[in-house]
Enzyme design. Structure first.
Site, mmCIF file in Angstrom:
data_model
loop_
_atom_site.group_PDB
_atom_site.id
_atom_site.type_symbol
_atom_site.label_atom_id
_atom_site.label_comp_id
_atom_site.label_asym_id
_atom_site.label_seq_id
_atom_site.Cartn_x
_atom_site.Cartn_y
_atom_site.Cartn_z
ATOM 1 N N LYS B 76 -11.546 -29.047 16.370
ATOM 2 C CA LYS B 76 -10.246 -28.815 16.982
ATOM 3 C C LYS B 76 -10.347 -27.516 17.774
ATOM 4 C CE LYS B 76 -5.330 -28.461 15.680
ATOM 5 N NZ LYS B 76 -4.370 -28.484 14.553
ATOM 6 N N SER B 151 -0.506 -31.793 14.884
ATOM 7 C CA SER B 151 -1.108 -31.239 16.070
ATOM 8 C C SER B 151 -2.587 -31.574 16.266
ATOM 9 C CB SER B 151 -0.941 -29.723 16.048
ATOM 10 O OG SER B 151 -1.716 -29.158 15.009
ATOM 11 N N SER B 175 -0.284 -31.267 10.139
ATOM 12 C CA SER B 175 -1.068 -31.469 11.358
ATOM 13 C C SER B 175 -2.445 -32.098 11.176
ATOM 14 C CB SER B 175 -1.251 -30.137 12.088
ATOM 15 O OG SER B 175 -0.087 -29.818 12.811
#
Lengths: 95, 484
Positions: B76, B151, B175
């Site tokens: 990420k 997210s 997330s």
């Protein structure tokens, strides 16, 4: 809870975030909605509850006061928008 | 080959059926073919990947290979990676090349993993749909018109589409788990303090926690093994030994006590999702678990309390983006105040601004007791609910999210509706307990995730319970059309 446009301008100033005049009303509406959501927590009686700052109730760990990091000033300054002679440059503050 | 699990790929590498270089080239070619349509990568680190693969192959030829040596991975874009752009999904960090590695990135590399690239995400991890990213929304591999969740949306989409065997994610309010649910993969949010936050760009520091996202619990266990452990560079890291996650995977779950919180099945839950969760719970009964109803009476307060704690901490953390030392600076600032205000005004997107403003307001003079102190007290009530529950049962199960993946644009104009999509996940963050989301079926063409929430440091048990379910079912093997 409803925030006025003037209050939004004040908060934006405190946060140092410029918001275009056209957008102030939309922020006022959205932030007021979020505050309404937040205020649902007033349903809970918390008069005898202690605040929780850390999930594991841990105290901050301390370490010996010795130098562990090497100097990487040049590397870090290479990321800056504007530097001169090892200094970060910003617009003149004092005339 | 791209459909194999890490365990299978690792065996193939060890048997010399293929090299890490061949494996890496295969995934890079899949990324070239599919990542544009999904928009899941911000940066593809092709040269670095090939170099990492050669290092891994050399290590193996010298007999120095572990289970993750030569296995490709993507991070990420919230994890700092030295010499590689680390944007956090924001314009304000669009030009930021991290000068150091996050501990998670460092440990994955030390385990021999190959870095394929950096994955798209909601800006500063603030969002539940991956639509707040400066780089545009990620599309869900199961339905191009739906969001992947957020997210960690890029991470979930890339794993689901088999563009990487595994990815890292972070979870502040859901997330990792919510996008895992929306994309039909397995995602683990560890106990707060289990995985180092050093070099993981801060959003809300008392809630943020990194974790693995993979197709199976077994693969998540392998990646978790590399990620977890004490780090003196993170002052909230917990100094506690890390169990051998893989060794615990096959433990029997006979006699496991499952609690089903009734609040998860009240208003707002899609009926078809409720039915799938019921049938997954039946599967656990067949594996020997006992099921009892339980209550988390303060769950409804979790979203309100979270939207004080998270924005308050974010407003403090994001004050570092000032246009002076790194990141975006506005053109021709007329004075210092203008430099700060315009750099931040132009550099942050709307959702990040909303949260900074709410946090600034909640912490401003005269409001601290009304908002932050009250929220910290409510947080204690929520945490006590979990404590009470874990005196009666081993694990809590329920849906990960109240719906399947919703449509792109469906909730972008309504922040509150977006926030409420995290209603089932936020509690675990406020309490700091670990939780995992695993696929348990489909509603229409879209995957549904079930969440298992465990007590503090029960990651090895969560992975064990999830693995046993996956040994008995095949939902985790389903693959979206068009990515074969």
């Amino acid at each position: 809870m409803s925030l006025s446009d003037a209050e939004v301008r004040k908060i934006a100033w405190l946060a140092r975030i410029e918001i275009n005049g056209d957008d102030i009303a939309a922020y006022a509406r959205d932030l007021s909605g979020i505050l309404d959501l937040i205020e649902q927590m007033n349903e809970a009686d918390t008069s005898d509850v202690t605040p929780m700052a850390h999930p594991l109730a841990q105290a901050q760990r301390l370490r010996p006061d010795i130098v562990t990091e090497e100097d990487q000033r040049e590397l870090f300054q290479s990321l800056a928008p504007q530097v001169e002679s090892g200094l970060y440059l910003v617009p003149k503050v004092i005339e | 080959m791209h459909n194999k699990t890490i365990t299978e790929l690792s065996a193939g590498l060890q048997a010399r059926e293929y090299s890490s270089l061949e494996l890496t080239e295969l995934f890079l070619s899949r990324i070239r073919r599919h990542s544009k349509q999904l928009n899941c990568f911000v940066t593809v680190t092709e040269e670095r990947a090939l170099a990492d693969a050669k290092v891994a192959d050399a290590a193996r030829s010298k007999g120095r290979a572990g289970p993750l040596t030569g296995i490709p991975l993507a991070h990420k874009d919230i994890f700092c990676t030295k010499g590689v752009k680390t944007s956090c999904g924001s314009k304000i960090l669009d030009n930021f090349v991290a000068p150091y590695d996050a501990t998670v990135a460092d440990r994955c590399r030390a385990a021999g993993m190959v870095l394929l690239g950096k994955l798209n995400m909601d800006e500063f991890a603030m969002g539940s749909s991956n639509e707040t990213s400066y780089y545009g929304p990620v599309r869900n591999p199961w339905d191009a018109d739906s969001v992947p969740g957020g997210s960690s949306g890029g991470s979930a989409a890339a794993v689901a589409a088999r563009l990487t065997p595994a990815a890292t994610g972070t979870d502040t309010g859901g997330s990792i788990r919510q996008p895992a649910s929306f994309c039909g993969i397995t995602g683990l949010k560890p106990t707060y303090g289990r995985v180092s936050r050093y070099g993981m760009i801060a959003f809300a520091s008392s809630l943020d926690q990194g974790g693995p996202m993979a197709r199976t619990a077994e693969d998540a266990a392998l990646v978790m093994q590399a990620m977890a452990g004490f780090d003196e560079k993170d002052s909230t890291s917990v100094d506690r030994s890390v169990p051998d996650y893989r060794a615990e995977l096959n433990n029997s779950i006979d006699g496991l006590k499952i609690g089903v919180p009734k609040e998860f099945f009240e208003e707002g839950l899609n009926e078809d999702i409720a039915a799938l969760i019921e049938s997954a719970i039946d599967q656990y009964r067949r594996l020997g678990a006992q099921v009892k109803p339980i209550s988390l009476p303060n769950m409804k307060l979790s979203v309100p309390a979270y939207y004080v704690v998270a924005p308050a901490e974010c407003s403090a953390n994001l004050s570092r983006y000032d246009g002076v030392r790194y990141g975006y600076r506005c053109e021709v600032p007329k004075d210092l105040a203008d430099l700060y205000s315009r750099s931040r005004g132009e550099g942050f997107g709307a959702e990040v601004k909303r949260r900074i403003l709410i946090g600034t307001y909640a912490l401003s003079a005269g409001y601290y007791d009304t908002y932050y102190l009250k929220a910290q007290k409510v947080r204690h009530l929520i945490s006590d609910d979990f404590k009470n529950a874990f005196e009666q049962v081993d694990v809590l199960v329920g849906p990960t999210a109240p719906s399947t993946a919703f449509g792109l644009g469906e909730k972008t104009d309504d922040p509150i509706a977006m926030y409420l999509s995290d209603i089932f996940t936020i509690g675990a963050n406020l309490a700091g307990v670990p939780a995992i989301s695993i696929p348990v079926g489909f509603v229409g063409d879209k995957p549904v995730g079930m969440q298992l929430i465990g007590n503090y440091f029960a990651e090895e048990r969560l992975l064990n319970w999830a693995h046993r379910y996956q040994q008995a079912t095949d939902w985790h093997t389903r693959m979206p059309e068009g990515f074969e």
